[in-house]
Design an enzyme around this catalytic site. Sequence first.
Site, mmCIF file in Angstrom:
data_model
loop_
_atom_site.group_PDB
_atom_site.id
_atom_site.type_symbol
_atom_site.label_atom_id
_atom_site.label_comp_id
_atom_site.label_asym_id
_atom_site.label_seq_id
_atom_site.Cartn_x
_atom_site.Cartn_y
_atom_site.Cartn_z
ATOM 1 N N THR A 70 1.781 8.373 6.169
ATOM 2 C CA THR A 70 0.744 7.367 5.954
ATOM 3 C C THR A 70 0.864 6.231 6.964
ATOM 4 O OG1 THR A 70 2.104 6.160 4.342
ATOM 5 C CG2 THR A 70 0.579 7.827 3.472
ATOM 6 N N ASN A 125 0.648 2.307 7.243
ATOM 7 C CA ASN A 125 0.772 1.129 6.383
ATOM 8 C C ASN A 125 -0.124 0.028 6.951
ATOM 9 O OD1 ASN A 125 2.470 -1.682 6.040
ATOM 10 N ND2 ASN A 125 2.551 -0.414 4.198
ATOM 11 N N GLU A 154 -1.791 2.179 1.924
ATOM 12 C CA GLU A 154 -1.245 3.335 2.639
ATOM 13 C C GLU A 154 -2.354 4.348 2.881
ATOM 14 O OE1 GLU A 154 1.907 3.592 3.623
ATOM 15 O OE2 GLU A 154 2.853 1.924 2.552
#
Length: 315
Positions: A211, A213, A261
């Site tokens: 992911t 951030n 995320e």
Amino acid sequence: MRTVTLSYPMLPEAAAQYAQPQVVALGQFDGLHLGHASVITSAVALAREAGVPAAVMTFYPHPKDVMGKGDYEGYLTPSKDKQELLAGMGVELLYIIEFNEELSRVSPADFVSVMLLPLQIITAVVGFDFRFGYMGGGDADTLAELGQGAMKVETVAPFLLEGEKVSSSGIRKSLLSGELDKANAWFGRCYHLRGIVGHGEKRGRTIGFPTANLQLEDRYVIPAKGVYAVKVFYRDEVLYGVMNVGVKPTFHEGVTTPSFEVHLFDFASDIYGQELKVELVSYIRSERKFESIQALIAQIGADAETAKGMLGYHS
């Protein structure tokens, strides 16, 4: 579009620099939703008819932010986003008035005489519920009276969708309750967040779902915790994915500040330090704690497939 920042009282040299016959839409316009758009497009149309520039006058910071009143918790449309959207609506001049405690105490008469009339505004366009001046003492009728015949005032009626008045407060409530479809309908576009990709816990890559951030660039209104199908704008690319807004209760306890995320489908480039604009297209589910990491992984996989269906995405 040219952006001009002004403060009260406007100095004579500033007034002289920007004074010209012009049509100005007046308002806070946080959200630039369909109701706001109706005011602004009316101003643009009137300006085109008159052959003069179309302008918007707004305030920053938000008056509620300065005065500490109401349920104000961030911006639906921070300044950077507002400028981008207004430029696309045909606005040629954006006046941003610095809102502070001094301005909050200015009477309607002083505001008009010091901040409006010196700019040679020929028509001011406002929403039906427009208020201005100390304690909101002025309205559209007050504005017309104080215009002294030199500045006409046009009032735009409420914008209704399915019998409901489109409003910023209504959009805030919808976002906070997970009614994203309603919020997006009232916006006339998808709500978005903008931020820089920072270093997170890097847990996503260990479970097969890396992911990005997202560290927000401004004080956006934070939508309901949960999982969203998203459309992501990165440089000249349009990407698709799924975003979790929340505190990751499967891994943490006692955390109250949400993280953002974003898992991008079929994308593996290094984008640390890069800006992303993330459009929230659909709300998939609320955030919840899972009994095991495997249960979480299975759910993330299911969420990704759900998001692909909602987005019409095919790898």
